[in-house]
Design a protein around this motif. Structure first.
Motif, mmCIF file in Angstrom:
data_model
loop_
_atom_site.group_PDB
_atom_site.id
_atom_site.type_symbol
_atom_site.label_atom_id
_atom_site.label_comp_id
_atom_site.label_asym_id
_atom_site.label_seq_id
_atom_site.Cartn_x
_atom_site.Cartn_y
_atom_site.Cartn_z
ATOM 1 N N THR A 188 21.863 54.288 31.836
ATOM 2 C CA THR A 188 23.427 53.411 32.190
ATOM 3 C C THR A 188 22.999 52.217 31.430
ATOM 4 O O THR A 188 22.157 51.797 31.625
ATOM 5 N N PHE A 190 26.787 49.503 38.428
ATOM 6 C CA PHE A 190 24.561 49.826 38.481
ATOM 7 C C PHE A 190 24.580 48.406 37.871
ATOM 8 O O PHE A 190 23.688 47.884 37.798
ATOM 9 N N LYS A 191 23.899 48.321 39.386
ATOM 10 C CA LYS A 191 21.934 47.413 39.633
ATOM 11 C C LYS A 191 21.208 48.124 38.800
ATOM 12 O O LYS A 191 19.639 46.515 38.427
ATOM 13 N N LYS A 216 19.693 49.949 35.834
ATOM 14 C CA LYS A 216 19.860 50.073 34.800
ATOM 15 C C LYS A 216 19.457 51.737 34.797
ATOM 16 O O LYS A 216 19.969 52.375 33.875
ATOM 17 N N ALA A 235 30.632 60.888 37.155
ATOM 18 C CA ALA A 235 30.487 59.272 37.316
ATOM 19 C C ALA A 235 30.487 58.823 35.746
ATOM 20 O O ALA A 235 30.595 57.634 35.774
ATOM 21 N N GLN A 281 33.414 55.219 39.580
ATOM 22 C CA GLN A 281 31.896 54.060 39.473
ATOM 23 C C GLN A 281 32.126 52.940 40.222
ATOM 24 O O GLN A 281 31.344 52.525 40.783
ATOM 25 N N HIS A 330 27.481 55.485 44.125
ATOM 26 C CA HIS A 330 25.919 54.313 43.275
ATOM 27 C C HIS A 330 24.912 54.541 44.787
ATOM 28 O O HIS A 330 23.310 55.072 44.169
ATOM 29 N N GLN A 363 21.022 56.131 42.646
ATOM 30 C CA GLN A 363 20.666 55.099 43.325
ATOM 31 C C GLN A 363 19.698 54.982 43.929
ATOM 32 O O GLN A 363 18.623 54.015 43.720
#
Length: 121
Positions: free
Chosen positions: A15, A20-21, A23, A90, A96, A102, A106
């Protein structure tokens, strides 16, 4: 005693969204994890959550002549349904912001005791 058998699905995410922390991420999830995410989003967000592919209860019956839920065609069909589900979630701007999404996408493991809420940029 035999080990419990289940199928896990690999989720790869790339992304450029700043919310989002990471990528890029890659995690493995079971069908029950997708059910958890759906339930969390239905409880804590204002979005309409799409359905998951079915539970396949008949495929779990004993004495079947096939591999049931471990048959390749079933796994692929379910994978496609789960991919459609997660892509819709997503891609939703309100979803989001949800902490559960998240974590699902992730984090290596899902902390089911997490505190629901929004992610801040």
């Amino acid at each position: 005693m035999g080990r419990a058998r289940y199928t896990s699905y690999e989720l790869r995410m790339r992304t450029n969204l700043p919310i989002f922390k990471l990528k890029e991420s890659c995690v493995r999830r079971r069908y029950s994890d997708f059910e958890w995410l759906k339930n969390e989003l239905e409880r804590d967000s204002k979005i309409v959550v799409p359905p998951l592919p079915g539970k396949a209860l008949k495929r779990q019956l004993p004495f079947r002549g096939d591999e049931g839920i471990f048959e390749e065609s079933f796994i692929e069909e379910r994978r496609q349904g789960l991919e459609q589900f997660i892509n819709k979630i997503a891609g939703h701007p309100l979803a989001q912001n949800e902490r559960c999404l998240h974590m699902f996408l992730q984090e290596e493991t899902i902390d089911r005791n997490y505190v629901p809420g929004k992610v801040r940029q």
